[in-house]
Design a protein around this motif. Structure first.
Motif, mmCIF file in Angstrom:
data_model
loop_
_atom_site.group_PDB
_atom_site.id
_atom_site.type_symbol
_atom_site.label_atom_id
_atom_site.label_comp_id
_atom_site.label_asym_id
_atom_site.label_seq_id
_atom_site.Cartn_x
_atom_site.Cartn_y
_atom_site.Cartn_z
ATOM 1 N N ILE A 7 88.311 67.572 47.395
ATOM 2 C CA ILE A 7 87.804 66.354 46.743
ATOM 3 C C ILE A 7 88.914 65.329 46.601
ATOM 4 O O ILE A 7 88.739 64.138 46.855
ATOM 5 C CB ILE A 7 87.202 66.698 45.367
ATOM 6 C CG1 ILE A 7 85.905 67.504 45.570
ATOM 7 C CG2 ILE A 7 86.894 65.430 44.567
ATOM 8 C CD1 ILE A 7 85.366 68.136 44.323
ATOM 9 N N ALA A 8 90.100 65.851 46.230
ATOM 10 C CA ALA A 8 91.221 64.925 46.042
ATOM 11 C C ALA A 8 91.579 64.230 47.356
ATOM 12 O O ALA A 8 91.990 63.076 47.382
ATOM 13 C CB ALA A 8 92.431 65.697 45.493
ATOM 14 N N ILE A 9 91.428 64.945 48.467
ATOM 15 C CA ILE A 9 91.729 64.329 49.765
ATOM 16 C C ILE A 9 90.695 63.266 50.097
ATOM 17 O O ILE A 9 90.997 62.170 50.538
ATOM 18 C CB ILE A 9 91.753 65.398 50.877
ATOM 19 C CG1 ILE A 9 93.000 66.282 50.712
ATOM 20 C CG2 ILE A 9 91.773 64.742 52.260
ATOM 21 C CD1 ILE A 9 93.036 67.416 51.703
ATOM 22 N N LYS A 10 89.380 63.610 49.825
ATOM 23 C CA LYS A 10 88.294 62.703 50.187
ATOM 24 C C LYS A 10 88.230 61.461 49.308
ATOM 25 O O LYS A 10 88.314 60.347 49.772
ATOM 26 C CB LYS A 10 86.965 63.463 50.130
ATOM 27 C CG LYS A 10 86.481 63.868 51.523
ATOM 28 C CD LYS A 10 85.014 64.227 51.477
ATOM 29 C CE LYS A 10 84.395 64.167 52.873
ATOM 30 N NZ LYS A 10 83.102 64.840 52.868
ATOM 31 N N TYR A 11 88.031 61.698 48.015
ATOM 32 C CA TYR A 11 88.032 60.551 47.093
ATOM 33 C C TYR A 11 89.332 60.587 46.343
ATOM 34 O O TYR A 11 89.565 61.488 45.564
ATOM 35 C CB TYR A 11 86.920 60.659 46.039
ATOM 36 C CG TYR A 11 85.618 61.179 46.541
ATOM 37 C CD1 TYR A 11 84.592 60.284 46.880
ATOM 38 C CD2 TYR A 11 85.385 62.545 46.619
ATOM 39 C CE1 TYR A 11 83.387 60.778 47.319
ATOM 40 C CE2 TYR A 11 84.176 63.039 47.043
ATOM 41 C CZ TYR A 11 83.170 62.148 47.396
ATOM 42 O OH TYR A 11 81.971 62.619 47.813
ATOM 43 N N THR A 12 90.158 59.625 46.559
ATOM 44 C CA THR A 12 91.479 59.709 45.960
ATOM 45 C C THR A 12 91.530 59.193 44.528
ATOM 46 O O THR A 12 92.585 59.179 43.919
ATOM 47 C CB THR A 12 92.529 58.980 46.812
ATOM 48 O OG1 THR A 12 91.875 57.871 47.403
ATOM 49 C CG2 THR A 12 93.138 59.882 47.851
ATOM 50 N N GLU A 13 90.370 58.802 43.987
ATOM 51 C CA GLU A 13 90.450 58.310 42.598
ATOM 52 C C GLU A 13 90.845 59.436 41.653
ATOM 53 O O GLU A 13 90.182 60.469 41.599
ATOM 54 C CB GLU A 13 89.093 57.764 42.137
ATOM 55 C CG GLU A 13 88.809 56.389 42.657
ATOM 56 C CD GLU A 13 87.454 56.339 43.340
ATOM 57 O OE1 GLU A 13 86.479 56.003 42.649
ATOM 58 O OE2 GLU A 13 87.379 56.706 44.533
ATOM 59 N N PRO A 14 91.916 59.257 40.899
ATOM 60 C CA PRO A 14 92.384 60.323 39.998
ATOM 61 C C PRO A 14 91.387 60.622 38.867
ATOM 62 O O PRO A 14 91.331 61.743 38.384
ATOM 63 C CB PRO A 14 93.702 59.770 39.439
ATOM 64 C CG PRO A 14 93.700 58.314 39.746
ATOM 65 C CD PRO A 14 92.788 58.088 40.922
ATOM 66 N N GLU A 15 90.581 59.621 38.459
ATOM 67 C CA GLU A 15 89.641 59.859 37.355
ATOM 68 C C GLU A 15 88.684 60.997 37.693
ATOM 69 O O GLU A 15 88.402 61.876 36.872
ATOM 70 C CB GLU A 15 88.802 58.601 37.045
ATOM 71 C CG GLU A 15 89.572 57.482 36.389
ATOM 72 C CD GLU A 15 90.310 56.623 37.404
ATOM 73 O OE1 GLU A 15 90.174 56.908 38.622
ATOM 74 O OE2 GLU A 15 91.038 55.709 36.999
ATOM 75 N N VAL A 48 89.031 63.437 39.889
ATOM 76 C CA VAL A 48 89.737 64.718 39.929
ATOM 77 C C VAL A 48 89.948 65.242 38.519
ATOM 78 O O VAL A 48 89.691 66.416 38.214
ATOM 79 C CB VAL A 48 91.090 64.575 40.658
ATOM 80 C CG1 VAL A 48 91.831 65.903 40.646
ATOM 81 C CG2 VAL A 48 90.856 64.112 42.091
ATOM 82 N N ALA A 49 90.403 64.375 37.630
ATOM 83 C CA ALA A 49 90.644 64.780 36.243
ATOM 84 C C ALA A 49 89.365 65.294 35.617
ATOM 85 O O ALA A 49 89.342 66.331 34.943
ATOM 86 C CB ALA A 49 91.201 63.598 35.433
ATOM 87 N N LEU A 50 88.249 64.583 35.870
ATOM 88 C CA LEU A 50 86.964 64.977 35.313
ATOM 89 C C LEU A 50 86.576 66.381 35.784
ATOM 90 O O LEU A 50 86.167 67.246 35.002
ATOM 91 C CB LEU A 50 85.893 63.973 35.756
ATOM 92 C CG LEU A 50 84.607 64.015 34.951
ATOM 93 C CD1 LEU A 50 84.865 63.549 33.520
ATOM 94 C CD2 LEU A 50 83.522 63.186 35.620
ATOM 95 N N ILE A 51 86.746 66.597 37.079
ATOM 96 C CA ILE A 51 86.401 67.921 37.619
ATOM 97 C C ILE A 51 87.250 69.008 36.975
ATOM 98 O O ILE A 51 86.750 70.060 36.568
ATOM 99 C CB ILE A 51 86.595 67.927 39.148
ATOM 100 C CG1 ILE A 51 85.545 67.002 39.780
ATOM 101 C CG2 ILE A 51 86.484 69.332 39.708
ATOM 102 C CD1 ILE A 51 85.753 66.756 41.251
#
Ligand SMILES: Nc1ncnc2c1ncn2[C@@H]1O[C@H](COP(=O)(O)OP(=O)(O)OP(=O)(O)O)[C@@H](O)[C@H]1O
Ligand SMILES: [Mg+2]
Lengths: 325, 128
Positions: A47-55, A57-60
């Motif tokens: 997911i981090a590679i695909k959507y780079t928005e940190p928000e 990733v943090a949520l997940i």
């Protein structure tokens, strides 16, 4: 060996044995936590590679952490449930044993009355039968006493006292009790004391039980007309007691289990069917609680020597009366 | 004839002990609960009391406490005869003034009688 590993991996079976549903069974939940963690890490990576928005990733990560916390909570609950079940089991054994004592006393005292006060009313045959009932009843009483001791050990309520006593005197008081049994089984019991021994610190009733259990075994698992040698000696800081028999001995593969609850060696079963496998478990618990040591050496077919060591009272005069538990 | 009072809620055990004691030349009286036990003690002035700890109405510890509080009964020796067995119970009973603590299942009736005889021999008896 491979079967053992497979048995260990069979979690569903394991949980069934513990009487727990999967979602409460610690071994299943721990594996689940591991799986979730791995999947989550790989997932987050992609997911981090695909959507780079940190928000996102943090949520997940937060969601996954929450999920893991819930599983951990369930694991702890599962353990607590197991501990509680174990406590209840011990309590049940204790209550049941106490309750059994009343009817057993009734039988015992009825036979006492019949044999001591009314024996002239019975034939020889009937008296022999009465004696048999008495013996069976006594076995039940002994078993109940053993079970009560085991539940006390498991509840850590042995309630032993530290008293200063002479091991030599205790032994000399106990040995005459075995005169009849020794004669009946043609066993010779000898007592050998090297020199004057110091006093030891132990619970007087506890040590009596230990000695009884060991001599009992030495007689029961002895060869016909075998000898039993009891030796007392001094070791640095300890008094040592050895009880040697010339009996069936203990097979090597059974040696590691000998002090376990309900364990009985296969070779002994051939000679002696009576017995519950609690005597040594109780003896070890008492000796351990008295800061002593207990062990044995044995060769199958040759005999066994069980020994224990108890700490010498250093301040010979002061009386200490503290509870060990 | 010496009088022995047995406070015990199990009628079967009571009868057995009573019968055995009578054969041994004692006068045995019995109480089915703690309250009756105390009343009988005042009325009959037994020479010795056998006391169970789990008895209805008043339990053995309460009975023991009351016996030892009362001037008239405090010198009567009390033997605890029970199947309850925890080190705390033993200690409590002895500290409350019981002479001996016997676990019923572990004693033959003649051993109980022997304890009674020994206790009666040693107890300094003020009355009579
Ligand atoms: N002196 C001995 N010689 C040979 N085997 C012994 C000896 N003492 C113990 N064992 C073995 O160890 C086992 C466990 O002994 P333990 O005293 O704990 O139980 P038990 O004698 O079977 O039953 P109980 O609870 O009535 O004592 C025995 O069944 C016997 O196989
Ligand atoms: Mg044994």
């Amino acid at each position: 060996m491979t079967k053992k590993i497979f048995d260990h991996l069979n979690i569903a079976n394991h949980c069934r044995q513990c009487d727990l549903p999967l979602w409460q069974c610690p071994s299943f939940l721990i594996v689940l936590t591991g799986l979730v963690t791995v999947v989550a890490m790989i997932g987050t990576y992609f997911i981090a590679i695909k959507y780079t928005e940190p928000e996102i990733v943090a949520l997940i990560v937060i969601i996954i952490t929450g999920f893991l916390t819930i599983i951990n909570y369930l694991i702890i609950q599962g353990f607590e449930k197991l501990a509680e079940a174990n406590r209840l089991k011990t309590e049940f054994v204790s209550i049941a044993s106490h309750q059994l004592r009343t009817p057993l006393t009734g039988i015992k005292w009825t036979i006492n009355l019949m044999m001591h006060k009314q024996s002239d009313q019975f034939t020889k045959e009937q008296l022999k039968r009465l004696k048999n009932i008495e013996q069976s009843n006594q076995r039940m009483i002994d078993l109940v006493n053993d079970l009560l001791n085991v539940s006390r050990i498991e509840q850590k309520r042995l309630g032993l006292k530290s008293k200063t006593i002479s091991l030599e005197k205790t032994l000399k008081e106990i040995l005459p009790e075995y005169d009849v049994l020794a004669k009946a089984t043609h066993t010779k019991i000898s007592l050998d004391i090297k020199k004057k021994l110091p006093l030891i610190v132990v619970d007087p009733q506890g040590i009596q039980l230990v000695i009884h259990n060991l001599i009992d075994n030495a007689i029961r698992y002895n060869k016909p007309k075998g000898q039993i040698k009891i030796r007392l000696s001094k070791k640095p800081g300890f008094v040592r007691c050895e009880i040697e028999d010339q009996g069936v001995g203990i097979p090597d593969q059974d040696k590691k289990n000998i002090f376990q609850k309900f364990f009985r060696c296969r070779n002994a079963l051939k000679y002696q069917t009576e017995g519950t496998g609690l005597g040594l478990f109780i003896a070890k618990a008492i000796i351990d609680a008295s800061k002593g040591k207990i062990n044995f050496r044995s060769q199958e077919g040759q005999g066994s020597t069980f020994w224990f060591e108890l700490p010498i009272n250093k301040k010979q005069k002061t009386k200490n009366k503290k509870h060990l538990f | 004839m010496k009088i022995i009072l047995f406070i015990e809620d199990e009628p079967n055990l009571q009868k057995l002990v009573g019968r055995f004691l009578e054969e041994e030349g004692y006068r045995a009286i019995s109480a089915l609960n703690g309250e009756i036990g105390l009343q009988l003690t005042k009325k009959m002035k037994p020479d010795l009391i056998l006391l169970d700890l789990i008895t209805p109405k008043k339990d053995g510890f309460e009975v023991l406490q009351e016996l030892k509080k009362d001037e008239a009964t405090k010198d009567i020796p009390v033997i605890i005869l029970t199947n309850l067995e925890g080190s705390a119970d033993v200690e409590k009973a002895l500290s409350l003034g019981a002479t001996t603590y016997l676990v019923k299942a572990n004693y033959e009736l003649n051993e109980v009688v022997k304890k009674i005889k020994d206790t009666l021999k040693h107890s300094s008896k003020p009355k009579e």
